[in-house]
Motif scaffolding. Sequence first.
Motif, short mmCIF file in Angstrom:
data_model
loop_
_atom_site.label_atom_id
_atom_site.label_comp_id
_atom_site.label_asym_id
_atom_site.label_seq_id
_atom_site.Cartn_x
_atom_site.Cartn_y
_atom_site.Cartn_z
N MET A 187 0.83 -1.21 0.00
CA MET A 187 0.00 0.00 0.00
C MET A 187 0.86 1.26 0.00
SD MET A 187 -3.00 1.18 2.67
CE MET A 187 -1.87 1.32 4.05
N ALA A 188 1.90 1.30 0.81
CA ALA A 188 2.76 2.49 0.89
C ALA A 188 4.13 2.08 1.41
CB ALA A 188 2.14 3.55 1.81
N MET A 189 5.11 2.94 1.11
CA MET A 189 6.48 2.69 1.56
C MET A 189 7.17 4.01 1.82
SD MET A 189 9.63 0.81 -0.45
CE MET A 189 8.66 -0.69 -0.69
N GLU A 190 7.84 4.11 2.97
CA GLU A 190 8.57 5.30 3.34
C GLU A 190 10.03 4.93 3.61
OE1 GLU A 190 7.67 9.00 6.25
OE2 GLU A 190 8.10 7.11 7.27
N SER A 191 10.94 5.61 2.90
CA SER A 191 12.38 5.34 3.05
C SER A 191 13.06 6.60 3.56
CB SER A 191 12.99 4.92 1.72
OG SER A 191 12.32 3.79 1.19
N ARG A 192 13.94 6.40 4.53
CA ARG A 192 14.73 7.50 5.11
C ARG A 192 16.21 7.19 4.96
NH1 ARG A 192 11.95 10.94 8.88
NH2 ARG A 192 9.74 10.35 9.11
N GLU A 193 16.92 8.09 4.29
CA GLU A 193 18.37 7.90 4.16
C GLU A 193 19.07 8.13 5.49
OE1 GLU A 193 22.07 9.82 1.57
OE2 GLU A 193 19.99 10.03 0.87
N ILE A 194 18.55 9.09 6.27
CA ILE A 194 19.10 9.32 7.61
C ILE A 194 18.57 8.23 8.54
CG2 ILE A 194 19.21 10.92 9.55
CD1 ILE A 194 18.76 13.20 7.61
N GLY A 195 19.45 7.42 9.08
CA GLY A 195 19.06 6.29 9.90
C GLY A 195 18.92 5.01 9.12
N ASN A 196 18.92 5.11 7.78
CA ASN A 196 18.86 3.93 6.91
C ASN A 196 17.66 3.04 7.28
OD1 ASN A 196 19.75 2.42 4.75
ND2 ASN A 196 21.19 1.20 5.97
N THR A 197 16.48 3.65 7.35
CA THR A 197 15.27 2.93 7.75
C THR A 197 14.27 2.90 6.61
OG1 THR A 197 14.23 4.93 8.63
CG2 THR A 197 15.59 3.63 10.15
N ARG A 198 13.34 1.94 6.72
CA ARG A 198 12.28 1.81 5.72
C ARG A 198 11.04 1.24 6.41
NH1 ARG A 198 14.26 -1.36 0.91
NH2 ARG A 198 14.24 -3.09 2.40
N VAL A 199 9.89 1.85 6.16
CA VAL A 199 8.61 1.40 6.71
C VAL A 199 7.69 1.07 5.54
CG1 VAL A 199 6.67 1.95 8.21
CG2 VAL A 199 8.94 2.89 8.72
N THR A 200 7.09 -0.11 5.60
CA THR A 200 6.22 -0.58 4.53
C THR A 200 4.85 -0.92 5.10
OG1 THR A 200 8.17 -1.57 3.47
CG2 THR A 200 6.02 -2.19 2.60
N TRP A 201 3.78 -0.44 4.43
CA TRP A 201 2.41 -0.74 4.82
C TRP A 201 1.76 -1.61 3.75
CZ3 TRP A 201 4.68 3.98 5.50
CH2 TRP A 201 4.70 4.51 6.79
N PHE A 202 0.88 -2.53 4.19
CA PHE A 202 0.18 -3.43 3.28
C PHE A 202 -1.33 -3.29 3.50
CE2 PHE A 202 4.32 -5.15 4.27
CZ PHE A 202 4.82 -5.52 3.04
#
Length: 322
Positions: free
Chosen positions: A234-249
């Motif tokens: 459904m959605a994806m958020e990527s952050r270069e600072i902290g090298n994190t990624r959040v994915t929603w389904f």
Amino acid sequence: LSPVCLGSLRRAASINAEYMGEDVDPLKGRRVHVWVLVRAGCRGIERDLYIEATTGRIYETQADNLPYEKIESVWNENNYWVNVQDAHIKEMSLDIKDHSKWEFVFFKMEDKRKEISAESDSIRDKDEMEELLFLPPTWTAPFTVPSDELVRYPGGNVSNMFYRCTVEEYTGRSPTGQGLCLRVSLYDDDERLVLSEIRESYANRQDKLQQRVIFPLEKRVLERYGRGRESGLMAMESREIGNTRVTWFYTGSRIDGLVKREEVIGTQVKEHFFMTDPPATDSTQLCIERTVSFRESTTGPNDDNQVYNVALAGEKEDKKST
């Protein structure tokens, strides 16, 4: 096709100021102009509209700010009609089928021949038909424009600049544009040098991408997808600072019930599940959270390097893989 109006423009407001409110207009009826008339009933149009060809602006026929003074005639690919009404442009009838208000110029030759043949074959009727003015046939061969070659904007896109903002519109079908339809760039300064946010809208993409929002200063990217992907993304958020990624389904789109995944790339993965417990008679809903942490091996490749933390229905339990 939509009829084209031939008429005249009314005097502009700036010219009215020069005449100090006088009714005298030396160019009255001489500002020849053409514009488009869109009739109600076709393409979902509920009322008649005028479209200014030079600007693309749309006017209602009863609007007070009409830039037109009168209509002399109207034509399309079928015929030419002359206005015989002595009325203000807002009060005149636009029903070109009403012969008391619009006089047509050309006859359709085939229709007239059938009419005369049905009524009489006398020489008088045939001579009358020869004196009529018929619409001449076109001298060009029929042509078509393939849909894949039809572009809305010359060059594939158009750009407009506003206060601290730039809007770029694209055709959405260009192979090089990857389905890009709209890009809005927002700035923090009047000179449009400090870019703070970029909003992109997409269409006709196989990966179902609908929107991408980029925050250059925060080094963050947010993408939204439509339904239809096998993964249920459904959605994806990527952050270069902290090298994190959040994915929603999308809820219910996956067999395993996964609805959210939070990742610290190469360090930790936290997954959230939402499902209904089948054995329960009251369809108990379970919320499960699983955390997988990664650490470097110190003794060899076969050494344990994963730690699982599972929380089931509010209860926490730590398990170390074996």
